[in-house]
Design a protein around this motif. Structure first.
Motif, short mmCIF file in Angstrom:
data_model
loop_
_atom_site.label_atom_id
_atom_site.label_comp_id
_atom_site.label_asym_id
_atom_site.label_seq_id
_atom_site.Cartn_x
_atom_site.Cartn_y
_atom_site.Cartn_z
N LYS A 279 -4.80 50.91 7.89
CA LYS A 279 -6.21 51.39 7.33
C LYS A 279 -7.10 50.89 8.47
O LYS A 279 -6.94 49.78 9.23
CB LYS A 279 -6.78 50.74 5.98
N ASN A 280 -8.22 51.30 8.98
CA ASN A 280 -9.09 51.15 9.91
C ASN A 280 -10.45 50.83 8.96
O ASN A 280 -10.90 51.47 8.24
CB ASN A 280 -9.51 52.19 10.76
N ILE A 281 -11.18 49.83 9.63
CA ILE A 281 -12.68 49.46 9.14
C ILE A 281 -13.50 49.58 10.49
O ILE A 281 -13.07 48.88 11.39
CB ILE A 281 -12.60 47.97 8.57
N GLU A 282 -14.58 50.36 10.29
CA GLU A 282 -15.20 50.61 11.41
C GLU A 282 -16.95 49.85 11.31
O GLU A 282 -17.40 50.32 10.17
CB GLU A 282 -15.71 51.97 11.72
N GLU A 287 -17.20 50.74 17.83
CA GLU A 287 -15.81 50.43 17.23
C GLU A 287 -15.14 51.71 16.70
O GLU A 287 -14.03 51.59 16.31
CB GLU A 287 -15.93 49.38 16.20
N LYS A 288 -15.83 52.73 16.64
CA LYS A 288 -15.31 54.09 15.89
C LYS A 288 -14.15 54.58 16.74
O LYS A 288 -14.41 54.68 17.77
CB LYS A 288 -16.26 54.96 15.64
N VAL A 289 -12.90 54.66 16.08
CA VAL A 289 -11.75 55.26 16.99
C VAL A 289 -12.01 56.56 17.02
O VAL A 289 -12.01 57.28 16.16
CB VAL A 289 -10.50 54.66 16.25
N LEU A 290 -11.91 57.13 18.24
CA LEU A 290 -11.87 58.57 18.52
C LEU A 290 -10.52 59.12 18.84
O LEU A 290 -9.98 58.50 19.59
CB LEU A 290 -12.99 58.91 19.52
N LEU A 297 -9.11 56.18 21.12
CA LEU A 297 -9.87 55.27 21.90
C LEU A 297 -11.21 54.98 21.19
O LEU A 297 -11.78 56.01 20.61
CB LEU A 297 -10.19 55.73 23.47
N THR A 298 -11.86 53.90 21.32
CA THR A 298 -13.12 53.59 20.97
C THR A 298 -13.97 53.92 22.03
O THR A 298 -13.83 54.29 23.24
CB THR A 298 -13.32 51.97 20.46
N LEU A 299 -15.41 54.13 21.50
CA LEU A 299 -16.66 54.58 22.63
C LEU A 299 -16.47 53.70 23.48
O LEU A 299 -16.74 53.86 24.90
CB LEU A 299 -17.88 54.81 21.89
N GLU A 300 -16.30 52.37 23.21
CA GLU A 300 -16.52 51.32 24.23
C GLU A 300 -15.51 51.36 25.26
O GLU A 300 -15.58 51.15 26.59
CB GLU A 300 -16.49 49.89 23.25
N GLN A 301 -14.32 51.55 24.84
CA GLN A 301 -13.12 51.71 25.56
C GLN A 301 -13.31 52.94 26.73
O GLN A 301 -12.92 52.94 27.98
CB GLN A 301 -11.97 52.03 24.91
N ILE A 302 -13.70 53.79 26.25
CA ILE A 302 -13.97 55.06 26.95
C ILE A 302 -14.99 54.74 28.21
O ILE A 302 -14.71 55.18 29.21
CB ILE A 302 -14.39 56.34 26.19
N ASN A 303 -16.27 54.25 27.63
CA ASN A 303 -17.13 53.79 28.73
C ASN A 303 -16.47 52.83 29.64
O ASN A 303 -16.92 53.02 30.78
CB ASN A 303 -18.53 53.56 28.30
N LEU A 304 -15.66 51.98 29.29
CA LEU A 304 -15.26 51.23 30.23
C LEU A 304 -14.29 51.69 31.06
O LEU A 304 -14.13 51.36 32.41
CB LEU A 304 -14.12 49.92 29.56
#
Length: 527
Positions: A279-282, A287-290, A297-304
């Motif tokens: 289970k995921n909690i956002e 932190e939302k997993v896409l 990936l999360t939005l933060e990971q994509i931007n990084l």
């Protein structure tokens, strides 16, 4: 295609007056009126002209004959209006975007006066090199205008500067490059350099007059203060020409909401527990997993990931609007947030517009899918590739541009199969070069002293290139001392590094020499 933006300020002006201005100017441009006759008619039939009236007439001229606008000689544009345009010098707060442009021009005028004085003396190379090393940095003034100010004016329906003045900007940039190249080629042809320098100064002074007479007053009339505030962060991304600017203070809307004490730890523990059971909690958008093409990936990971790519990427959608660029610290050419939503045709100098249009059309039709360019100069190789973006059905969805400084890659030889950290390798190479240079210092050539431990005693005459060879991390850390040193991350560094001393860096940054030396020593002590 984006719908044409209209300008309410222009529309509220006396249209008959604008038409008379336009007709007289066109007759003069076509040789049907002499300059004296055109000026006389303009004075009697039109009278005093505000900067926005002049800008509106020029915009009308472009709308009626865009091809002629593209080919127009900007340097003669004001002749027929001589003495009629009302000048205004409104007081602006320190740090305002237009105040920055004006102060940069004041700085350039001071440098040109120094050049006038040097030109009256017998030619000596070093003072000219120091002067041109400062003048060449005015390119950042052009970059900020083209990416920031022109973009804001386009959104107000005034895109005339994006054509005529942009051409003039690029022409003067080429003149600067040519003058510096003539000066840096070993045996300097004095007459050729001085001729090139004089032409550059004539055009620079002419351009600054046009900016101050028309561009800045019109910008203040058309662009509201809240948009100037929004421009400030983009201005600082690109940089400034030899002036100080105040630090930006984040607005209340930019402040993060402070979490309740202990809340983050609880949420993290809960998320970890649920993850064990699939289970995921956002807790927020970052932190939302896409679901991406291959993975999650999360939005933060994509931007990084985008920020750490070794290449620059920008994306233009199927409507020819700029939608995205990567904010990499090693960006080859300056960009700012003002480019987002801008029509791509307005993001390129007029002289290359035909290539942009051809690439887009051939990509859109499916005739082509890739186009390559490269810039090859001494000590610099830039690779640029455009790729058509299509969906799974083959429908054209836009154009991706990728750009990379490949200078280092082209210099690689042999092979490396063992793990070697870049910093370690650079220090090994740098140490060797510094040792060789230390011998030169004994002859008074480099401005530093060495001891048995290869330590460097830094003086005002120490060359920046020598320090970076010895301490490679210094190049990335210097902007932390002063934001003006961020130019060392750009290709312009190859022009500056061979000649820049700490004395020159002190003068250009406004930092006292001793303070700069102490801060550099403090940095070096951490390596």
């Amino acid at each position: 295609m984006q719908e044409k933006t209209t300008n309410t300020t222009f529309e509220s002006l006396d249209q008959n007056k604008l038409q008379r201005m336009l007709q007289i100017k066109q007759q003069y441009d076509k040789g049907l009126l002499s300059l004296d006759k055109a000026k006389s008619r303009m004075k009697s039939e039109v009278g005093r002209i505000s900067p926005e009236e002049f800008a509106a007439a020029e915009q009308m001229f472009k709308n009626e004959d865009p091809d002629e606008c593209r080919n127009e000689d900007v340097r003669t544009i004001l002749e027929v209006f001589d003495g009629l345009i009302q000048t205004q010098e409104p007081g602006l707060p320190y740090g305002h975007s237009i105040d920055a442009y004006r102060r940069e021009n004041d700085k350039m005028k001071q440098l040109l006066l120094k050049g006038d004085e040097l030109a009256r003396r017998p030619f000596v190379l070093n003072p000219w090199l120091e002067l041109m090393e400062q003048i060449i940095q005015y390119k950042v003034h052009f970059s900020r205008k083209q990416n920031q100010l022109y973009s804001a004016l386009e959104r107000k329906g005034f895109d005339r500067p994006s054509t005529t003045m942009w051409m003039y900007d690029d022409e003067i940039r080429d003149e600067m490059n040519n003058a510096l190249e003539l000066l840096s080629n070993g045996n300097v042809n004095t007459d050729s350099f001085l001729d090139a320098y004089r032409q550059m100064t004539v055009d620079l002074r002419d351009l600054m007059e046009k900016e101050e007479l028309i561009l800045y007053p019109t910008s203040l009339k058309l662009i509201p203060e809240n948009e100037f505030e929004e421009m400030k962060s983009g201005d600082r991304e690109i940089g400034f020409f030899l002036i100080d600017m105040p630090d930006l203070h984040p607005s209340s809307s930019d402040k993060e909401v402070t979490p309740v004490a202990g809340q983050n730890g609880f949420m993290d523990d809960l998320a970890a527990l649920l993850a064990r059971y699939g289970k995921n909690i956002e807790t927020g958008p970052q932190e939302k997993v896409l679901d991406v093409a291959e993975g999650k990936l999360t939005l933060e990971q994509i931007n990084l990931l985008f920020r750490h790519l070794p290449v620059d990427i920008s994306f233009v959608d199927e409507n020819d609007l700029v939608k995205f660029y990567t904010d990499t610290p090693h960006r080859v050419f300056p960009r700012s947030k003002g480019v987002i939503g801008r029509e791509v045709r307005n993001c390129h100098p007029p002289k290359s517009l035909h290539m942009v249009e051809e690439i887009i059309e051939k990509f859109r039709s499916g005739e082509q899918s890739k186009s390559e360019f490269w810039i090859n100069k001494p000590g610099l190789f830039i690779y640029i590739v455009y790729v058509a973006v299509r969906d799974k059905d083959g429908t054209f969805r836009g154009v991706m541009e990728m750009m990379q400084d490949c200078t280092h890659i082209r210099q690689l030889e042999g092979e490396r199969r063992l793990l070697t950290w870049e910093e370690e390798q650079n220090q090994l190479n740098g140490g060797k070069e510094v040792k060789e240079s230390a011998g030169d210092e004994e002859n008074g050539k480099e401005g530093y002293e060495g001891n048995g431990d290869n330590a460097i005693v830094i003086t005002a005459d120490t060359k920046l290139k020598t320090l970076i060879q010895r301490y490679p991390r210094l190049k990335a850390d210097l902007p932390g001392i002063n934001p003006k040193f961020s130019m060392l991350q750009s290709p312009m560094a190859r022009v500056v590094l061979p000649i820049a001393t700490l004395k020159m860096m002190s003068e250009q940054s406004g930092m006292p020499q001793q303070e700069l030396i102490e801060k550099i020593n403090d940095l070096i002590a951490t390596y």
